[in-house]
Scaffold this motif. Structure first.
Motif, short mmCIF file in Angstrom:
data_model
loop_
_atom_site.label_atom_id
_atom_site.label_comp_id
_atom_site.label_asym_id
_atom_site.label_seq_id
_atom_site.Cartn_x
_atom_site.Cartn_y
_atom_site.Cartn_z
N ILE B 472 0.85 -1.19 0.00
CA ILE B 472 0.00 0.00 0.00
C ILE B 472 0.89 1.24 0.00
O ILE B 472 1.77 1.37 0.83
N THR B 473 0.69 2.13 -0.98
CA THR B 473 1.51 3.34 -1.08
C THR B 473 0.65 4.52 -1.51
O THR B 473 -0.54 4.37 -1.79
N ASN B 474 1.24 5.69 -1.58
CA ASN B 474 0.59 6.92 -2.03
C ASN B 474 -0.77 7.14 -1.35
O ASN B 474 -1.78 7.33 -2.03
N PRO B 475 -0.84 7.13 -0.04
CA PRO B 475 -2.14 7.26 0.61
C PRO B 475 -2.77 8.63 0.41
O PRO B 475 -2.09 9.64 0.39
N TRP B 552 5.87 9.12 5.04
CA TRP B 552 5.21 7.96 5.61
C TRP B 552 4.49 7.24 4.48
O TRP B 552 4.10 7.85 3.49
N ALA B 553 4.34 5.93 4.63
CA ALA B 553 3.58 5.11 3.67
C ALA B 553 4.04 5.31 2.23
O ALA B 553 3.22 5.33 1.31
N SER B 554 5.33 5.42 2.03
CA SER B 554 5.89 5.44 0.67
C SER B 554 5.19 6.44 -0.22
O SER B 554 4.57 6.08 -1.22
N ARG B 555 5.30 7.72 0.15
CA ARG B 555 4.58 8.74 -0.59
C ARG B 555 5.48 9.83 -1.14
O ARG B 555 5.01 10.74 -1.82
N GLY B 556 6.79 9.75 -0.87
CA GLY B 556 7.69 10.82 -1.28
C GLY B 556 7.71 11.01 -2.78
O GLY B 556 7.56 12.13 -3.28
N ALA B 557 7.91 9.93 -3.52
CA ALA B 557 8.03 10.04 -4.97
C ALA B 557 6.67 10.25 -5.62
O ALA B 557 6.49 11.15 -6.44
N GLY B 558 5.70 9.44 -5.22
CA GLY B 558 4.41 9.46 -5.90
C GLY B 558 3.60 10.70 -5.64
O GLY B 558 2.87 11.19 -6.51
N ILE B 559 3.70 11.26 -4.44
CA ILE B 559 2.90 12.45 -4.09
C ILE B 559 3.79 13.70 -4.11
O ILE B 559 3.51 14.66 -4.83
N GLY B 560 4.89 13.68 -3.36
CA GLY B 560 5.81 14.83 -3.37
C GLY B 560 6.41 15.04 -4.75
O GLY B 560 6.58 16.17 -5.20
N GLY B 561 6.72 13.94 -5.42
CA GLY B 561 7.32 14.04 -6.75
C GLY B 561 6.37 14.63 -7.77
O GLY B 561 6.77 15.43 -8.62
N GLU B 562 5.10 14.27 -7.68
CA GLU B 562 4.12 14.83 -8.62
C GLU B 562 3.92 16.33 -8.36
O GLU B 562 3.79 17.11 -9.31
N ALA B 563 3.92 16.72 -7.08
CA ALA B 563 3.80 18.15 -6.76
C ALA B 563 4.98 18.91 -7.37
O ALA B 563 4.81 20.00 -7.94
N ALA B 564 6.18 18.33 -7.27
CA ALA B 564 7.37 18.97 -7.83
C ALA B 564 7.27 19.06 -9.35
O ALA B 564 7.66 20.06 -9.96
N GLY B 746 3.52 9.15 -12.74
CA GLY B 746 3.17 7.73 -12.69
C GLY B 746 3.88 6.91 -11.64
O GLY B 746 3.90 5.68 -11.70
N ALA B 747 4.49 7.58 -10.65
CA ALA B 747 5.27 6.85 -9.65
C ALA B 747 4.38 6.37 -8.52
O ALA B 747 3.54 7.11 -8.02
N LYS B 748 4.59 5.13 -8.12
CA LYS B 748 4.00 4.61 -6.88
C LYS B 748 5.13 4.47 -5.87
O LYS B 748 6.29 4.74 -6.18
N GLY B 749 4.81 4.03 -4.68
CA GLY B 749 5.83 3.94 -3.65
C GLY B 749 6.62 2.64 -3.73
O GLY B 749 6.20 1.67 -4.35
N ALA B 750 7.79 2.66 -3.08
CA ALA B 750 8.65 1.46 -3.11
C ALA B 750 9.24 1.13 -1.74
O ALA B 750 10.04 0.22 -1.63
N GLY B 751 8.85 1.87 -0.73
CA GLY B 751 9.55 1.74 0.55
C GLY B 751 9.19 0.52 1.37
O GLY B 751 9.95 0.09 2.22
N GLU B 752 8.02 -0.04 1.13
CA GLU B 752 7.57 -1.14 1.98
C GLU B 752 7.87 -2.51 1.36
O GLU B 752 7.90 -3.53 2.07
#
Lengths: 175, 794
Positions: B472-475, B552-564, B746-752
């Protein structure tokens, strides 16, 4: 009471990253705290303070030592090198470049200790000839982030470059 | 994949950094020992705090005398729970969408009663940590020990006392899910397998312990908090609430963080107390946990007992799954994320890769007098994966089928998406079939099976274990926001073009070493057209970044990255509008590439960004009338169409079991996973590898041990084993790419992913090795003792 005061200080003098330094050290202060608190060498990281994690590893008279397991007063007369000194002297530049290129660090907290342990291993590049030997040599340095694979890669590539007489290989790849 | 304004996809842009193995710009600093972790921050007049912690699992504090401690050398203050409560209000860790979840008010320092070994109840602030610890020894305290609730199996018995009398019993939360006709499916099955799985408590063991430095400056009414933490804005909000401060009066800075893994995203009593003490004493106060304190008071996780059964057809179809999960969470549900999330995730995720339609799950979350448990990397995933994958292997063995073939037969097909998983989760696009095929080739599955059979003849017992999983990622706000927690699921990025043509990007997602700043720099460089070495990224400062959730919950790339990405595109649009006005060209005919405004068609340079910056900032008088450059752009992002981006993967482990000593040697590990667009393979692969080793730690080594009185038996790294390099295998990683259509990158998370699948792969491999002995292990960590017990040797 004075003789029982745990903070009673002792004068020490030693060579630290190539400079002669002096300090008054409480008897119970370990060398890691002394380096961080008296000399601002915050590259010396304290992870467990009981000698298991390896984050505080430094070189004392050329040998890798856990600075949390050595008292500050024991440094009197010794030659001490930390990651800051090893960086400035350029002695581990190739290793640092290899770590960078290979992303052999994440949070960076274990990294100074890992580099120092690897530096000692790489003094004899042939000793780092196999991945198994590298894994054994760094088995006292805990890394929670990388899974070690990249660290082994970085040390192995540095050893190989040194054996071939190409100590700048890591930097060339980085640039 | 969407087109950008330049008419190219981001992967095709002339100076795209996305998808490339670019080294992290911020790593040099860390490699030279120039990181700035909390304990490296120097401030004047610093007080050091040490806490008196409970030696009992449960006890009433009858008397507390601090007079002698106050007179000790170097002591600035000694503060009790009651005194601190005048500054810091208590909290309760519940959420509205976990119906029925209960906990009790928790104070920064316990007042009349302590509820786990290590709970802080008195604080000493002194000029040095050593002096503070000396004074702790001079505090006189008298306890009246109370019965401790230790065993989660008996925590709900009527004879067991309730830890919080006002709750009546120790049941904090219960969830029951019943889908399809489970009883009929089991009745009609050709085979039913059942197993009880036990998961030991373990903890994060971040190499940098939890650390916080709070500095109250009365002159400007500002509490500045340097914190080894993952969610600076969340901490700011909570400090405001419980210390009665305005939002603008609190600044939280999370510079370098030495490992977090979910451990550093919760509210800890000692950290809240440190901030309250800074307010009380009107001076900076620092707390750095020592390793014993970390083991006693960092959140623990994974304390579960799951009994589960799976129904199969004779051909190997999975027909149904029925499970009962019991988990112990300590005396309080942890604030503000709650300790119910892990069990809830187990219910959501177990059997998630498979297309069966009958599923029943019950999860019960019970209070106990041990350290609190809460979210730790891959929350619930390793438990869910172990339960399902253990049963799949057991079923395959009983049916005489190949375990890889059984998985290929049962996974939700790659062309079935979008669809819902059996637990009701919405799945946009997964790739189980492609991942299994890739893994099979990558590990030479058939060759390895042949080698295994060969060696078995010679008395060498090797095993191959597989584990398919979802992650579960990108909450979105569905995770916490709907439950009433003020935890942001949206993130933002602000990018500013400076006169020399470089950009500064400030982001609300944070850097813990996973490479957030690196991938943000790649995305910003690609989106703006500025070379990566001219991008500076700022993170981890509530005063300098947009508002957001952090890590948290592998959101850096998918959420922060899309904002960037969106902010970068907006800035480029602004730049081109101004450049068009100056160059008397249609902005649509221009592009920014490699630091210069160019003709989009020919690539011919029209103007370097540095020249544009010079004109805009220093000679705006020369701009055409009506042109007002806005060389700052901010965008925020949160996924709206799916509450989460589920990802998938499959892992395999190859192990050798010494059947005389019980020792397990890890020979090789493989992982194929699908995190959507891979922004930087170098960073993703190391994330996966690190996660796998963390999972292996839980499978084989790590265990927070308590005795029957609730005493923690292992509080040092010498007796809590963590994976070290010597016993870890090389790990091969590969990817399948199913980009999410929710965002442009199009990035999802990968941390978990790594931690999710590794334990099941390793344990299944051990059981595969033990198959000739008809022995099985199902209790983690699988120590040599557990193996020898399974073999009947002890």
């Amino acid at each position: 009471m004075a003789s029982e005061c745990p903070d009673r200080a002792h004068a020490v003098a030693f060579t630290l990253n190539g400079e002669t330094v002096r300090a008054h050290v409480p008897a119970r202060m370990h060398l890691g705290d002394l380096l961080r608190q008296s000399f601002g060498l915050t590259g010396v990281h304290l992870g467990c303070e009981h000698g298991v994690c390896g984050a505080c590893t430094i070189l004392v008279d050329g040998r890798a030592v856990r600075s949390c397991l050595m008292l500050g007063v024991q440094a009197d007369g010794a030659t001490v090198e930390t990651v800051e000194g090893l960086t400035e002297s350029g002695r581990i530049r190739d290793l640092q470049d290899a770590f960078h290129v290979r992303n052999a660090l994440q949070c960076g907290y274990c990294t100074p200790g890992m580099l120092v342990t690897a530096a000692e291993l790489l003094d004899d590049a042939d000793a780092a000839a196999s991945r198994e030997a590298i894994r054994a040599a760094i088995a006292g340095n805990y890394c929670r982030c990388t899974g070690y694979h990249a660290i082994v890669d970085a040390i192995a590539s540095t050893a190989e470059a040194r054996r071939q007489g190409r100590p700048n290989a890591g930097r060339e790849a980085a640039e | 994949m969407s087109a950008d304004p330049g008419g190219l996809t981001f992967l095709d842009r002339p100076n795209s950094y996305i998808g490339r193995s670019v080294p992290r710009p911020n790593a040099r600093r860390l490699l030279e020992g120039r990181g700035v972790y909390v304990d490296d921050v120097a401030v004047a007049r610093l007080g050091h705090v040490a806490f008196l912690r409970s030696p009992h699992a449960h006890a009433r504090i009858v008397a507390l005398d601090t007079a002698d401690a106050k007179a000790m050398p170097g002591v600035i203050a000694v503060v009790t729970g009651a005194e601190l409560a005048e500054v810091c209000t208590p909290w309760v860790g519940v959420l509205g969408h976990f119906k029925g979840l209960r906990s009790a008010p928790q104070h920064a320092l316990a007042i009349d009663r302590v509820t786990w070994v290590g709970e802080p109840f008195c604080a000493v602030v002194a000029h040095s940590r050593a002096e503070a610890e000396d004074a702790l020894a001079a505090i006189m305290v008298e306890f009246d020990p109370l019965p401790a609730v230790v065993d989660m199996e008996t925590a709900l018995d009527p004879a067991t006392p309730a830890i919080h009398a006002e709750l009546g019993d120790n049941l904090a939360f219960e969830r029951v899910l019943d889908v399809g006709d489970v009883d009929a499916a089991f009745r009609d099955a050709a085979l039913v397998v059942e197993e009880t799985f036990q998961f030991g408590r373990h903890t994060g063991v971040c190499l940098e312990p939890r650390a916080i430095l709070a500095d109250w400056a009365a002159a400007d009414g500002m509490l500045t908090v340097h914190h080894s933490f993952q969610a600076p804005h969340m901490m700011q909000d909570i400090l405001c609430k419980h210390l009665s401060l305005a939002e603008g009066a609190v600044r939280v800075i999370c510079k370098d963080v030495g490992g977090s893994f979910g451990i550093k995203v919760h509210i800890y009593p000692d950290e809240m107390a440190t901030c309250a003490l800074a307010l009380m004493l009107k001076r900076p106060v620092k707390f750095v946990a020592d390793r014993l304190e970390s083991f006693q008071s960092d959140i623990h996780a994974r304390d579960h007992r799951v009994t589960a059964r799976m129904a199969f057809s004779a051909e190997g179809d999975i027909l149904a799954l029925d499970m009962d999960d019991l988990t112990g969470i300590g005396p309080y549900s942890v604030y503000p994320r709650t300790s119910a999330v892990e069990a809830n995730q187990v219910v959501n995720l177990t059997g998630g890769p498979y297309r069966h339609q009958h599923y029943r799950a019950r999860a019960r979350v019970v209070l106990q007098n041990k350290a609190p448990t809460c979210q730790y990397r891959a929350v619930g995933h390793p438990i869910a994966t172990m339960v399902a994958e253990g049963l799949v292997d057991l079923g395959a063995a009983r049916l005489g089928l190949d375990p890889l073939a059984v998985r290929e037969r049962n996974v939700i097909p790659d062309d079935a998406y979008p669809c819902a998983g059996v637990s009701g989760i919405k799945l946009e696009k997964l790739s189980h079939q492609a991942a299994l095929a890739k893994l099979k080739a990558m590990m030479d599955y058939d060759g390895l099976r042949a080698e295994q059979a060969n060696l078995r003849q010679r008395g060498i017992h090797r095993g191959i274990g597989l584990a398919a999983f979802i992650e579960i990622t990108n909450p979105s706000a569905a995770f916490y926001g709907v439950g009433g927690a003020r935890i942001s699921s949206q993130d933002g990025c602000t990018i500013r073009l400076d006169p020399q043509g470089g950009v500064v990007a400030s982001v609300s997602v944070t850097e813990q070493g996973q490479g957030t700043e690196g991938i943000i720099a790649q995305i910003v460089a690609t989106a703006t057209g500025v070379p990566m070495d001219k991008v500076r990224v700022i993170s981890g400062d509530t005063q300098a970044t947009p508002y957001g959730g952090g890590t948290w919950a592998s959101r850096g790339a998918g959420i922060g990255g899309e904002a960037a990405w969106q902010a970068g595109k907006a800035l480029r649009g602004n730049v081109l509008a101004v450049a068009g006005a100056i160059l008397q060209a249609d902005p649509g005919s221009l592009d920014v590439r490699d630091g210069a405004v160019v003709d989009a068609g020919t690539g011919t340079e029209r103007m370097p960004l540095a020249e544009l910056g010079r004109i805009v900032y220093f000679r705006p008088d020369t701009l055409p009338p009506g042109v007002q450059p806005e060389f700052v752009a901010t965008r925020h992002y949160v996924p709206k169409d799916y509450p989460f981006a589920f990802t998938n993967g499959v892992q395999a482990s190859y192990v050798e079991v010494d059947t005389e000593t019980g020792f397990v040697r890890l020979l090789k590990h493989w992982c194929v996973e699908d995190c959507g667009t891979v922004l930087n393979p170098l960073l993703v692969d190391e994330q996966i590898r690190g996660g796998i080793v963390q999972g292996i730690g839980g499978a084989l080594f790590e265990h927070c041990l308590y005795d029957s009185e609730g005493q923690l038996l292992n509080g040092s790294m010498a007796d809590y084993l963590v994976p070290m390099a010597g016993e870890m295998p090389d790990i091969a990683v590969a990817h399948v790419v199913s980009a999410t259509a929710s965002s442009e990158i199009g990035a999802k998370g990968a941390g978990e992913a790594g931690t999710a699948g590794a334990p099941a792969a390793v344990v299944n491999a051990i059981n595969d090795a033990l198959r000739p002995f008809e022995a099985r292990v199902s209790r983690q960590p699988v120590t040599p003792e557990v193996v020898l017990e399974a073999l009947g040797l002890i």
